[in-house]
Enzyme design. Sequence first.
Site, PDB file in Angstrom:
ATOM      1  N   PHE A 115      31.781  36.027  42.826  1.00  0.00           N
ATOM      2  CA  PHE A 115      32.523  37.089  43.316  1.00  0.00           C
ATOM      3  C   PHE A 115      31.703  38.250  43.851  1.00  0.00           C
ATOM      4  CE2 PHE A 115      36.913  38.492  43.551  1.00  0.00           C
ATOM      5  CZ  PHE A 115      37.663  37.223  43.270  1.00  0.00           C
ATOM      6  N   GLN A 235      39.632  52.333  46.644  1.00  0.00           N
ATOM      7  CA  GLN A 235      38.862  51.157  47.061  1.00  0.00           C
ATOM      8  C   GLN A 235      39.591  50.612  48.326  1.00  0.00           C
ATOM      9  OE1 GLN A 235      38.141  47.122  44.873  1.00  0.00           O
ATOM     10  NE2 GLN A 235      36.127  48.019  45.213  1.00  0.00           N
ATOM     11  N   HIS A 237      39.957  47.059  50.173  1.00  0.00           N
ATOM     12  CA  HIS A 237      39.368  45.485  50.165  1.00  0.00           C
ATOM     13  C   HIS A 237      39.166  45.197  51.547  1.00  0.00           C
ATOM     14  CE1 HIS A 237      39.492  41.525  49.329  1.00  0.00           C
ATOM     15  NE2 HIS A 237      39.586  41.742  48.034  1.00  0.00           N
ATOM     16  N   LEU A 247      46.906  40.820  50.406  1.00  0.00           N
ATOM     17  CA  LEU A 247      45.644  40.544  50.045  1.00  0.00           C
ATOM     18  C   LEU A 247      45.209  39.011  50.430  1.00  0.00           C
ATOM     19  CD1 LEU A 247      43.239  42.001  48.945  1.00  0.00           C
ATOM     20  CD2 LEU A 247      43.518  40.943  46.800  1.00  0.00           C
ATOM     21  N   GLU A 250      39.068  37.980  47.598  1.00  0.00           N
ATOM     22  CA  GLU A 250      37.664  37.709  47.724  1.00  0.00           C
ATOM     23  C   GLU A 250      37.193  36.349  47.067  1.00  0.00           C
ATOM     24  OE1 GLU A 250      35.579  41.506  46.505  1.00  0.00           O
ATOM     25  OE2 GLU A 250      34.257  40.193  45.223  1.00  0.00           O
ATOM     26  N   ARG A 281      32.864  45.521  47.667  1.00  0.00           N
ATOM     27  CA  ARG A 281      33.692  45.778  48.421  1.00  0.00           C
ATOM     28  C   ARG A 281      33.572  46.993  49.448  1.00  0.00           C
ATOM     29  NH1 ARG A 281      38.578  44.090  44.459  1.00  0.00           N
ATOM     30  NH2 ARG A 281      38.008  41.906  44.371  1.00  0.00           N
ATOM     31  N   HIS A 351      43.489  49.233  48.156  1.00  0.00           N
ATOM     32  CA  HIS A 351      43.435  48.319  47.003  1.00  0.00           C
ATOM     33  C   HIS A 351      43.599  48.877  45.813  1.00  0.00           C
ATOM     34  CE1 HIS A 351      43.391  44.249  45.424  1.00  0.00           C
ATOM     35  NE2 HIS A 351      42.243  44.379  44.925  1.00  0.00           N
ATOM     36  N   ARG A 393      34.595  49.624  42.389  1.00  0.00           N
ATOM     37  CA  ARG A 393      34.910  48.581  41.306  1.00  0.00           C
ATOM     38  C   ARG A 393      34.515  47.304  41.873  1.00  0.00           C
ATOM     39  NH1 ARG A 393      38.843  44.798  40.404  1.00  0.00           N
ATOM     40  NH2 ARG A 393      40.364  45.701  42.077  1.00  0.00           N
TER      41      ARG A 393
HETATM   42  C1  LIG Z   1      47.269  41.734  45.247  1.00  0.00           C
HETATM   43  C2  LIG Z   1      46.329  42.071  44.336  1.00  0.00           C
HETATM   44  C3  LIG Z   1      45.162  40.995  43.689  1.00  0.00           C
HETATM   45  C4  LIG Z   1      44.474  41.663  42.593  1.00  0.00           C
HETATM   46  N1  LIG Z   1      43.339  40.578  42.383  1.00  0.00           N
HETATM   47  C5  LIG Z   1      42.657  40.790  41.201  1.00  0.00           C
HETATM   48  C6  LIG Z   1      41.825  39.837  40.783  1.00  0.00           C
HETATM   49  O1  LIG Z   1      41.883  38.902  41.077  1.00  0.00           O
HETATM   50  N2  LIG Z   1      40.838  40.291  39.671  1.00  0.00           N
HETATM   51  C7  LIG Z   1      40.868  41.487  39.019  1.00  0.00           C
HETATM   52  O2  LIG Z   1      40.081  41.822  38.391  1.00  0.00           O
HETATM   53  N3  LIG Z   1      41.931  42.504  39.869  1.00  0.00           N
HETATM   54  C8  LIG Z   1      42.516  42.103  40.617  1.00  0.00           C
HETATM   55  N4  LIG Z   1      43.466  43.157  41.285  1.00  0.00           N
HETATM   56  C9  LIG Z   1      43.747  44.483  40.621  1.00  0.00           C
HETATM   57  C10 LIG Z   1      44.295  44.389  39.363  1.00  0.00           C
HETATM   58  O3  LIG Z   1      45.391  43.208  39.593  1.00  0.00           O
HETATM   59  C11 LIG Z   1      45.145  45.612  38.943  1.00  0.00           C
HETATM   60  O4  LIG Z   1      44.237  46.631  38.767  1.00  0.00           O
HETATM   61  C12 LIG Z   1      45.535  45.519  37.775  1.00  0.00           C
HETATM   62  O5  LIG Z   1      46.583  44.291  37.560  1.00  0.00           O
HETATM   63  C13 LIG Z   1      46.653  46.773  37.181  1.00  0.00           C
HETATM   64  O6  LIG Z   1      47.102  46.335  35.829  1.00  0.00           O
HETATM   65  P1  LIG Z   1      47.926  47.734  35.090  1.00  0.00           P
HETATM   66  O7  LIG Z   1      48.149  46.880  33.714  1.00  0.00           O
HETATM   67  O8  LIG Z   1      47.174  48.463  35.000  1.00  0.00           O
HETATM   68  O9  LIG Z   1      49.150  47.811  35.887  1.00  0.00           O
HETATM   69  P2  LIG Z   1      50.306  47.108  36.510  1.00  0.00           P
HETATM   70  O10 LIG Z   1      50.177  45.543  36.600  1.00  0.00           O
HETATM   71  O11 LIG Z   1      50.290  47.695  37.968  1.00  0.00           O
HETATM   72  O12 LIG Z   1      51.546  47.407  35.925  1.00  0.00           O
HETATM   73  C14 LIG Z   1      52.087  48.746  35.850  1.00  0.00           C
HETATM   74  C15 LIG Z   1      53.321  48.546  35.060  1.00  0.00           C
HETATM   75  O13 LIG Z   1      53.847  50.210  34.889  1.00  0.00           O
HETATM   76  C16 LIG Z   1      55.201  50.135  35.085  1.00  0.00           C
HETATM   77  N5  LIG Z   1      55.432  51.399  35.500  1.00  0.00           N
HETATM   78  C17 LIG Z   1      55.098  52.041  36.611  1.00  0.00           C
HETATM   79  N6  LIG Z   1      55.607  53.325  36.580  1.00  0.00           N
HETATM   80  C18 LIG Z   1      56.654  53.179  35.976  1.00  0.00           C
HETATM   81  C19 LIG Z   1      57.429  54.334  35.311  1.00  0.00           C
HETATM   82  N7  LIG Z   1      57.575  55.386  36.077  1.00  0.00           N
HETATM   83  N8  LIG Z   1      58.417  53.961  34.449  1.00  0.00           N
HETATM   84  C20 LIG Z   1      58.205  53.047  33.823  1.00  0.00           C
HETATM   85  N9  LIG Z   1      57.304  51.906  33.909  1.00  0.00           N
HETATM   86  C21 LIG Z   1      56.383  52.034  34.841  1.00  0.00           C
HETATM   87  C22 LIG Z   1      55.637  48.990  35.994  1.00  0.00           C
HETATM   88  O14 LIG Z   1      56.799  48.352  35.916  1.00  0.00           O
HETATM   89  C23 LIG Z   1      54.424  47.938  35.510  1.00  0.00           C
HETATM   90  O15 LIG Z   1      55.153  47.108  34.309  1.00  0.00           O
HETATM   91  C24 LIG Z   1      44.392  42.810  42.359  1.00  0.00           C
HETATM   92  C25 LIG Z   1      45.343  43.848  42.802  1.00  0.00           C
HETATM   93  C26 LIG Z   1      46.182  43.665  43.872  1.00  0.00           C
HETATM   94  C27 LIG Z   1      47.290  44.535  44.242  1.00  0.00           C
END
Ligand SMILES: Cc1cc2nc3c(=O)[nH]c(=O)nc-3n(C[C@H](O)[C@H](O)[C@H](O)COP(=O)(O)OP(=O)(O)OC[C@H]3O[C@@H](n4cnc5c(N)ncnc54)[C@H](O)[C@@H]3O)c2cc1C
Length: 580
Positions: A115, A235, A237, A247, A250, A281, A351, A393
Site C-alpha cells: 500500500f 485527504q 484519494h 473509490l 489503492e 496519496r 476521501h 494519512r
Molecule cells: C470507500 C472507502 C474505502 C476505504 N478504505 C479503507 C481501507 O481500505 N483501509 C483503511 O484503513 N481505511 C479505509 N477507509 C477509511 C475508513 O474506512 C474510515 O476512516 C473509517 O471506516 C471510519 O470509521 P469510524 O468508525 O470512524 O466511522 P464510520 O464507520 O463512518 O461510522 C460512523 C458512525 O456514526 C454514526 N453517526 C454519524 N452521525 C451520527 C449522528 N448524528 N447520530 C447517530 N449516529 C451517527 C453512523 O451512523 C455510523 O454508525 C475507506 C473509506 C472509504 C470512504
Amino acid sequence: MIHEFDALVIGAGGAGLFAALEAGKRSRTAVFSKVHAVRSHTGAAQGGISAALGNVEEDKPEWHAFDTVKGGDYLVDQAAALMLAEEAVHAVYDLENRGLPFNRTSEGRIDQRRFGGHTRNFGEAAVRRSCYAADRTGHMILQTLYQQCIKHDVTFYDEFQVIDVILDGKTCGGIVAVELATGDIHTFTARATLFATGGFGRMFKITSNAYANTGDGPAVLARRGVPLEDMEFFQFHPTGIQGMGILISEAVRGEGGILRNRTDERFMVHYAPTLLDLAPRDMVSRAVISEIKLGNGIRGDKRIDDYVYLDATGIGKETLNNKLPDISSFCRTYLGIDPADSKIPVQPTAHYAMGGIPTDVHGRVRCDGEGNFYDGLYAAGECACVSVHGANRLGTNSLLDLVVFGKRAGIHLAEFVRQADRPDVKSDAAVAAKNKIAVLCRGNGRKRPRGSDLTEKMQRIMMEDIGVYRNEPAMERAVAALNELREDYKNIRVGDTSKSFNTDLLEVLELENLLDLSLITAVSAKNRKESRGAHSREDYPNRDDANWLKHTLAHLEDNTVRLSYMDVDTSRWAPKARKY
Ligand SMILES: Cc1cc2nc3c(=O)[nH]c(=O)nc-3n(C[C@H](O)[C@H](O)[C@H](O)COP(=O)(O)OP(=O)(O)OC[C@H]3O[C@@H](n4cnc5c(N)ncnc54)[C@H](O)[C@@H]3O)c2cc1C
C-alpha cells in the site's frame, strides 16, 4: 423522554463498536447510529488494515511508525504513531481471533499486500504490510465487531440521530437525539459519552464518502465550544471513478495497477521515482492534477473534470477476481468495463479527514492546547484527531486507528465510569433541540426544495477553492461565500413537517453541520501559510517548519473562527524533507 446509562457511544462504525465492546464489558453502554450499525461507512473500506506482522517479508513496527510520521509530513504526534504501529500486531491477531476471515498465504498465515507509503527499512522500497479480506476488509471488520457486540449484550439505538450534546462547562452529561421512526426527541444521560461519528467528505462535490458522512459529532461539539484540530488537512484519494468519486482502492496499485496519462506514459516516474504509483496519496493526487494542468489528462483540455487512467490490465483476471472482486464489479456496474481488459478513468476524490476532535491516546477530548481535558467526553475514529495521521494519512492506517484507539478509548471510558459520580449538569440542549426543529418546520423562513441548493453550492466551493491545490484569493472567496451560505441557512424552512422518517428535516440538520465544518476547514486552511501533506498552497509551495510545525486548534464562535495552536510531538524523528 429521558434515559439513563453509564456510557454512551455515538456511532457504530469500527471505532464505536470497538469502544462499545470494551465499555460494554464493564458498564451499561448504549450505542447510537443514524443508520443501521452494519451500514456504517467502515463497511465500505476495501483495501486493508496495516500491521508489521512480517508474514510475507521482513517488517518491523518501528518502520511502520516511521512511515506514518513521514507520510503525515511530520505533523504526526510521534509517541502516538509508535503506539499505533506497536499495538497493530496484536490488534490484527485479536480481530482474527474474534472471527475475521483474512486472506491467507499458502502456509495458512494472514496474507499481506503493498500500500502507498508503507516501506521497509525507512523508505528503501514498498513493503507488504496490509492485511486484507479480499477488497471487503472494512465490511468484515464491521460484521465481526457487530456480532461480538450482540454476543456481549450491548444495547443498540439504531436510527437515532444525535443532534446535540449536554455540556456544562467542562463536564459532559449525555446527548439529545431524534428517533427517526417517530420524530420524538430523547435525552440520554450518562457518566461518559464517546463520539465516533466518522468522516465528513460530504462537504465536497466529488467524494468517496457515504451520504451519512456529514460530520455530525465534530459539528455538534464545535457549536458547544469544543475546539477542532488540524481541520485544514483533508485527504484527496487519487483514484475515484471519474465524475462519481466512488473509490477504486489503492489495493489495485498494491497489486500492480499503474497510473497512465493520455500518451499512456507511467507519469509517476516524474514525481516519485522510488515508490512510483505507491507514493503517499497527497503526492499522487497532486501528480494527477499536475498532469491534467499540463494538458496530459485524457481529454487534454486542462479542465477540472479531466481525468487519467488507472491501468489494471496487467494484474490478470484471476487476481482481480480473487483479491479485488468488488472493485471489478464496480467497474462493470458504473462504467460498463472489465478492468482486466480496459483502463479505468479516475480522478482525485475527497476521501478522509485527518483533522477532527482533539484527543489524547486514551480518547479523552482536549479543551485546549495546554493539556486540559473535558470530563466524561471521549472521541475515536475518523471524527477524532489523536494525531497519528498528521497532514496526510497512509492507506490502511485508518482501520488500524479505529481498532487501536477505539479500544483504548473504550477501556479508559469504562474506568472513568467506574470511578465518577453521575454528573449534575445543567443544560438547555433538549429544549434548544425542540425549538430548533420547531423553527425549521414552522418558522417564517423561506421554504426550500428538498436537499436545498445550499448543499450544491457548498460542495462546489469546497471542491474548487479548498481542493487539492489552494491559494489565498480562492480561500478568501471560499470563506466569504461560506459565511453567506451560513446566513442563508438561517432562512431555511423544511418542506415536509411529518414526524416519521422525516429525511428532509434530517438532511437540513446535516447541512448545518457540513456548513460549520466547511467554514472551519476553509479558515484553518487560509491561515496556514505553507504547504504540508494534503494542504498544498500554490502561493507557499514549501513546508515551513520554523513557523508552522504546530497543530491548529479552531474554535467556532458564532460567525467567526478563532485559531490557537498546539505543539507537535517530534520526540523520535527530526523532520526531514520528504522524498519517495
Ligand atoms: C470507500 C472507502 C474505502 C476505504 N478504505 C479503507 C481501507 O481500505 N483501509 C483503511 O484503513 N481505511 C479505509 N477507509 C477509511 C475508513 O474506512 C474510515 O476512516 C473509517 O471506516 C471510519 O470509521 P469510524 O468508525 O470512524 O466511522 P464510520 O464507520 O463512518 O461510522 C460512523 C458512525 O456514526 C454514526 N453517526 C454519524 N452521525 C451520527 C449522528 N448524528 N447520530 C447517530 N449516529 C451517527 C453512523 O451512523 C455510523 O454508525 C475507506 C473509506 C472509504 C470512504
